[in-house]
Design a protein around this motif. Structure first.
Motif, PDB file in Angstrom:
ATOM      1  N   THR A  15      -9.148  42.470  58.228  1.00 36.43           N
ATOM      2  CA  THR A  15      -7.699  42.412  58.342  1.00 36.43           C
ATOM      3  C   THR A  15      -7.042  43.790  58.404  1.00 36.43           C
ATOM      4  O   THR A  15      -5.861  43.892  58.701  1.00 36.43           O
ATOM      5  CB  THR A  15      -7.093  41.671  57.147  1.00 36.43           C
ATOM      6  N   ASP A  17      -7.085  45.748  55.682  1.00 35.09           N
ATOM      7  CA  ASP A  17      -6.791  46.081  54.292  1.00 35.09           C
ATOM      8  C   ASP A  17      -8.053  46.157  53.446  1.00 35.09           C
ATOM      9  O   ASP A  17      -7.996  46.071  52.223  1.00 35.09           O
ATOM     10  CB  ASP A  17      -5.837  45.047  53.681  1.00 35.09           C
ATOM     11  N   ARG A  97      -3.678  46.165  61.378  1.00 41.23           N
ATOM     12  CA  ARG A  97      -3.576  45.471  60.088  1.00 41.23           C
ATOM     13  C   ARG A  97      -2.928  44.125  60.378  1.00 41.23           C
ATOM     14  O   ARG A  97      -1.884  44.059  61.047  1.00 41.23           O
ATOM     15  CB  ARG A  97      -2.706  46.237  59.115  1.00 41.23           C
ATOM     16  N   ARG A  99      -1.259  40.729  58.702  1.00 43.31           N
ATOM     17  CA  ARG A  99      -0.678  40.202  57.469  1.00 43.31           C
ATOM     18  C   ARG A  99       0.119  38.947  57.787  1.00 43.31           C
ATOM     19  O   ARG A  99       0.481  38.718  58.948  1.00 43.31           O
ATOM     20  CB  ARG A  99       0.201  41.240  56.782  1.00 43.31           C
TER      21      ARG A  99
END
Length: 160
Positions: A15, A17, A97, A99
């Motif tokens: 992802t 992260d 990234r 989210r």
């Protein structure tokens, strides 16, 4: 499938992260991504068998329930590089990234990097490359300019 990079024999969708993939592990990671994508497409084939649709055309129910994981897999399988963070959570690598988005079932893709990395100057070009990687797997991806002029891609499953 869980988010981030990890061990224990479970594939983790990158992802952006999680920790970086070491160069020594890159070939193994590539095989894992291909196997995860093949498995996902098989799920789609089995669930779309009744209508005979293209398995790449529309995300499966599993993907709709876990869009961050599914979009991360689509990006990584498309050859895009995830960002990464260290154990303290500081960003140490430039990349995408993924989210959760503001609306249920949507996700946001950002292009982030460590301070001074120049990620902001690259984001329009790189995020633009994310769009075809996502649409080829049945995701609607639109590029936006947000607060402070930063760009992002909002992603949701195509109707089907």
């Amino acid at each position: 499938m869980t988010t981030g990079h990890g061990g224990g024999g479970t594939f983790d969708a990158a992802t952006g992260d999680g920790p970086p993939v070491s160069p020594a592990d890159a070939e193994q990671r590539s095989r894992e991504v291909r196997a995860a994508l093949d498995g996902l497409l098989q799920i789609r084939r089995l669930t779309r068998r009744r209508d005979g649709g293209d398995p790449k055309a529309v995300p499966a129910d599993w993907e709709r329930r876990q869009p961050v994981r599914a979009v991360a897999l689509a990006l990584e399988s498309g050859g895009l590089t995830p960002s990464a963070v260290d154990a303290a959570g500081a960003r140490i690598a430039t990349g995408y990234r993924v989210r959760p988005g503001d609306r249920p079932g949507t996700v946001v893709v950002e292009w982030l990097g460590p301070a001074g990395s120049g990620a902001a100057q690259e984001e329009a070009t790189i995020l633009g490359a994310c769009v075809p990687a996502l649409t080829r797997l049945g995701w609607e991806a639109l590029l936006y300019k947000g607060p402070r002029g930063r760009r992002f891609v909002e992603v949701e499953p195509m109707a089907g």
